[in-house]
Design a protein around this motif. Structure first.
Motif, PDB file in Angstrom:
ATOM      1  N   UNK A 163      58.252 -54.763  14.433  1.00  0.00           N
ATOM      2  CA  UNK A 163      58.093 -56.096  15.078  1.00  0.00           C
ATOM      3  C   UNK A 163      56.504 -56.632  15.190  1.00  0.00           C
ATOM      4  N   UNK A 164      55.882 -55.507  14.805  1.00  0.00           N
ATOM      5  CA  UNK A 164      54.081 -55.968  14.689  1.00  0.00           C
ATOM      6  C   UNK A 164      53.977 -56.703  13.386  1.00  0.00           C
ATOM      7  N   UNK A 165      54.738 -56.788  12.535  1.00  0.00           N
ATOM      8  CA  UNK A 165      54.339 -57.273  11.061  1.00  0.00           C
ATOM      9  C   UNK A 165      54.958 -58.885  11.555  1.00  0.00           C
ATOM     10  N   UNK A 166      55.741 -59.010  12.495  1.00  0.00           N
ATOM     11  CA  UNK A 166      56.135 -60.492  12.827  1.00  0.00           C
ATOM     12  C   UNK A 166      54.965 -61.209  13.394  1.00  0.00           C
ATOM     13  N   UNK A 167      54.438 -60.351  14.243  1.00  0.00           N
ATOM     14  CA  UNK A 167      53.071 -61.132  14.879  1.00  0.00           C
ATOM     15  C   UNK A 167      51.781 -61.041  14.074  1.00  0.00           C
ATOM     16  N   UNK A 168      51.626 -60.109  13.165  1.00  0.00           N
ATOM     17  CA  UNK A 168      50.643 -60.058  12.209  1.00  0.00           C
ATOM     18  C   UNK A 168      50.822 -61.234  11.351  1.00  0.00           C
ATOM     19  N   UNK A 169      52.006 -61.606  10.681  1.00  0.00           N
ATOM     20  CA  UNK A 169      51.923 -62.473   9.578  1.00  0.00           C
ATOM     21  C   UNK A 169      52.597 -63.874   9.886  1.00  0.00           C
ATOM     22  N   UNK A 170      52.530 -64.087  11.519  1.00  0.00           N
ATOM     23  CA  UNK A 170      52.940 -65.439  12.083  1.00  0.00           C
ATOM     24  C   UNK A 170      52.302 -66.732  11.534  1.00  0.00           C
ATOM     25  N   UNK A 171      50.861 -66.691  11.598  1.00  0.00           N
ATOM     26  CA  UNK A 171      50.332 -67.676  10.987  1.00  0.00           C
ATOM     27  C   UNK A 171      50.171 -67.903   9.413  1.00  0.00           C
ATOM     28  N   UNK A 204      45.049 -62.693   0.408  1.00  0.00           N
ATOM     29  CA  UNK A 204      44.665 -64.056   0.833  1.00  0.00           C
ATOM     30  C   UNK A 204      43.992 -64.917  -0.060  1.00  0.00           C
ATOM     31  N   UNK A 205      43.056 -64.147  -0.777  1.00  0.00           N
ATOM     32  CA  UNK A 205      42.298 -65.060  -1.866  1.00  0.00           C
ATOM     33  C   UNK A 205      42.937 -65.515  -2.688  1.00  0.00           C
ATOM     34  N   UNK A 206      43.882 -64.655  -3.437  1.00  0.00           N
ATOM     35  CA  UNK A 206      44.902 -65.209  -4.481  1.00  0.00           C
ATOM     36  C   UNK A 206      45.736 -65.993  -3.960  1.00  0.00           C
ATOM     37  N   UNK A 207      46.166 -66.232  -2.737  1.00  0.00           N
ATOM     38  CA  UNK A 207      46.780 -67.357  -2.364  1.00  0.00           C
ATOM     39  C   UNK A 207      45.947 -68.456  -1.985  1.00  0.00           C
ATOM     40  N   UNK A 208      44.708 -68.542  -2.093  1.00  0.00           N
ATOM     41  CA  UNK A 208      43.665 -69.361  -1.774  1.00  0.00           C
ATOM     42  C   UNK A 208      43.879 -70.167  -0.118  1.00  0.00           C
ATOM     43  N   UNK A 209      43.823 -68.929   0.505  1.00  0.00           N
ATOM     44  CA  UNK A 209      43.875 -69.358   1.899  1.00  0.00           C
ATOM     45  C   UNK A 209      42.319 -69.523   2.461  1.00  0.00           C
ATOM     46  N   UNK A 210      42.342 -70.433   3.518  1.00  0.00           N
ATOM     47  CA  UNK A 210      41.140 -70.763   3.927  1.00  0.00           C
ATOM     48  C   UNK A 210      40.868 -69.787   5.269  1.00  0.00           C
ATOM     49  N   UNK A 211      39.872 -69.807   5.564  1.00  0.00           N
ATOM     50  CA  UNK A 211      39.424 -68.802   6.706  1.00  0.00           C
ATOM     51  C   UNK A 211      39.847 -67.378   6.504  1.00  0.00           C
ATOM     52  N   UNK A 212      39.630 -66.738   5.507  1.00  0.00           N
ATOM     53  CA  UNK A 212      40.353 -65.493   5.131  1.00  0.00           C
ATOM     54  C   UNK A 212      39.706 -64.325   5.817  1.00  0.00           C
ATOM     55  N   UNK A 213      38.679 -64.338   6.183  1.00  0.00           N
ATOM     56  CA  UNK A 213      37.995 -63.239   6.918  1.00  0.00           C
ATOM     57  C   UNK A 213      38.529 -63.460   8.488  1.00  0.00           C
ATOM     58  N   UNK A 214      38.887 -64.575   9.059  1.00  0.00           N
ATOM     59  CA  UNK A 214      39.458 -64.393  10.319  1.00  0.00           C
ATOM     60  C   UNK A 214      40.877 -64.114  10.449  1.00  0.00           C
ATOM     61  N   UNK A 215      41.724 -64.645   9.444  1.00  0.00           N
ATOM     62  CA  UNK A 215      42.947 -64.355   9.416  1.00  0.00           C
ATOM     63  C   UNK A 215      43.129 -62.754   8.882  1.00  0.00           C
ATOM     64  N   UNK A 216      42.335 -62.204   8.209  1.00  0.00           N
ATOM     65  CA  UNK A 216      42.286 -60.825   7.872  1.00  0.00           C
ATOM     66  C   UNK A 216      42.181 -60.093   9.088  1.00  0.00           C
ATOM     67  N   UNK A 217      41.231 -60.310   9.863  1.00  0.00           N
ATOM     68  CA  UNK A 217      40.990 -59.776  11.208  1.00  0.00           C
ATOM     69  C   UNK A 217      42.049 -59.708  12.122  1.00  0.00           C
ATOM     70  N   UNK A 218      42.580 -60.723  12.230  1.00  0.00           N
ATOM     71  CA  UNK A 218      43.926 -61.070  13.099  1.00  0.00           C
ATOM     72  C   UNK A 218      44.940 -60.289  12.774  1.00  0.00           C
ATOM     73  N   UNK A 219      45.244 -60.004  11.398  1.00  0.00           N
ATOM     74  CA  UNK A 219      46.277 -59.157  10.621  1.00  0.00           C
ATOM     75  C   UNK A 219      46.050 -57.773  11.012  1.00  0.00           C
ATOM     76  N   UNK A 220      44.778 -57.281  10.675  1.00  0.00           N
ATOM     77  CA  UNK A 220      44.419 -56.006  10.964  1.00  0.00           C
ATOM     78  C   UNK A 220      44.753 -55.418  12.397  1.00  0.00           C
ATOM     79  N   UNK A 221      44.407 -56.569  13.333  1.00  0.00           N
ATOM     80  CA  UNK A 221      44.413 -56.072  14.781  1.00  0.00           C
ATOM     81  C   UNK A 221      45.893 -56.017  15.328  1.00  0.00           C
TER      82      UNK A 221
END
Length: 408
Positions: A163-171, A204-221
């Motif tokens: 279930x953690x994956x659902x929260x991690x990739x929600x955004x 995330x960079x290959x997908x051209x996402x904005x705010x990649x660092x913030x999104x990566x930090x949220x996913x890791x947590x």
């Protein structure tokens, strides 16, 4: 006149030929393809005589598409596509046992086009370009629906063991390719907890996402949060299942994107595209779907009411004795209904007139869906007028009757 019932299967057609009096002239099983069509023409020539006009040959069949139907239309025959449920109900005239056979179905189809032809809808004489739009628009929508079904299976699987994956990739949305790539890379809670910011940021960079660092930090947590675990073999089995669904979704995303280009290309070549795109709430994909399901035969809809009835947006009245109710139509073309619902929802922001009309229905205590359906019904009428007069949508003209606060 010859009446033909054609019960089709994947590799053959059972046909019955009748005259206007209902006498059975012939019955045969014909192969699919050129050979079968040639034999059908032979039957027509044999029993119709040399002076029979092709328009006097009437065919009832339970489909409106495919090369066989196109060959019948090209021959000049009048073809009626009959809903299988109508055929089943019609057969109850013969017996209520529910017995079924291909020959029996061919007989029922021939009887239907002989007896009830006035109540049936002939196959529309759509242009080749409209048929092309229909093929790609339907294929694209089917893939979108398949993606939704596959996503639901994946989500259900993850809820069971990760279930953690659902929260991690929600955004990111779990149907997005970058989220799916991360899931394939780390399909278990243990592997997910080991993903680094660098690895996630690269995806995330290959997908051209904005705010990649913030999104990566949220996913890791989210991936490193404690959660209840399952035995290792069970987790591995779930992970294999989730990976299969994720890879299928990645492939679907790719094919949906490719097919979307084809939908737009075919639609924009159609001469009616400009009129459809002038309507509020319609862009290329929605416009293609609406055009595909309505077709472009100018004689198909005698009035705006006929188009609304086909669309399923107009209500139906049920009156019996003292009972009198007005209800929504639920037996309808679901592809067209879905496209019109999308258009009506989008039109709320694109058209002030549509918004006023919708708000008026809500003020009359209509629920969200009924009010949206009534707006869709109104938009279908406007579209019919634009197509009939070959004019583009005009906001002031379309809603002039509803601009006054006391207008009906």
């Amino acid at each position: 006149m010859l009446l033909i019932g054609d019960d089709w299967a994947e590799d053959h057609h059972d046909v019955e030929v009748q005259d206007e009096a209902g006498r059975k002239l012939a019955a045969a099983r014909l192969p699919e393809g050129v050979e079968g069509i040639a034999k059908l023409h032979e039957l027509v020539a044999k029993h119709g005589g040399g002076d029979l006009d092709a328009a006097e040959v009437v065919v009832g069949i339970e489909t409106d598409r495919g090369s066989w139907v196109q060959a019948l239309i090209a021959s000049g025959y009048r073809v009626y596509a009959i809903n299988p449920r109508q055929v089943a109900r019609f057969k109850e005239r013969y017996a209520s046992s529910g017995a079924k056979s291909d020959k029996g179905d061919a007989h029922a189809l021939a009887d239907m086009v002989r007896i009830d032809r006035g109540q049936l809808r002939p196959v529309a004489g759509d242009s080749e370009q409209a048929q092309a739009v229909k093929v790609v628009a339907r294929a694209h929508q089917s893939l979108v629906w398949e993606r939704t079904r596959t996503y639901q299976r994946l989500r259900s699987t993850l809820r069971e063991y990760f279930p953690a994956a659902l929260n991690a990739y929600a955004d990111l949305a779990l149907t997005s390719t970058d989220a799916l790539e991360l899931l394939v890379k780390a399909p278990t809670p243990q592997a997910g907890a080991k993903l680094t910011r660098t690895q996630i940021t690269a995806v995330l960079a290959r997908a051209r996402r904005h705010s990649r660092d913030a999104k990566a930090a949220t996913i890791v947590t989210a991936l490193r949060e404690q959660q209840l675990g399952l035995p290792e073999p069970v987790t591995a089995a779930y992970a294999a299942t989730a990976t299969a669904h994720a890879k299928l979704l990645i492939a679907l995303n790719e094919q949906i994107t490719d097919l979307e280009k084809q939908v737009k290309a075919h639609f924009l070549k159609h001469p009616d595209a400009e009129i459809y795109l002038s309507m509020p709430g319609i862009a290329e994909i929605t416009g293609a779907r609406v055009l595909a399901e309505f077709g472009d035969d100018p004689t198909r809809y005698a009035s705006a009411k006929a188009r609304k009835n086909y669309a399923g947006t107009s209500p139906i009245t049920r009156a019996s004795g003292k009972s009198h109710t007005v209800q929504a139509r639920y037996v309808r073309n679901n592809r067209l209904a879905d496209a019109l619902q999308t258009q009506a929802f989008s039109a709320l922001r694109a058209s002030p007139g549509a918004r006023r009309y919708y708000d008026k229905q809500r003020a009359r205590e209509a629920g969200y869906n009924p009010a949206l359906r009534q707006l869709g019904n109104r938009l279908v009428g406007i579209l019919h007028g634009c197509l009939k007069t070959r004019t583009l949508y005009d906001e002031a003209t379309a809603w002039s009757h509803h601009a006054h606060p006391h207008a009906a």
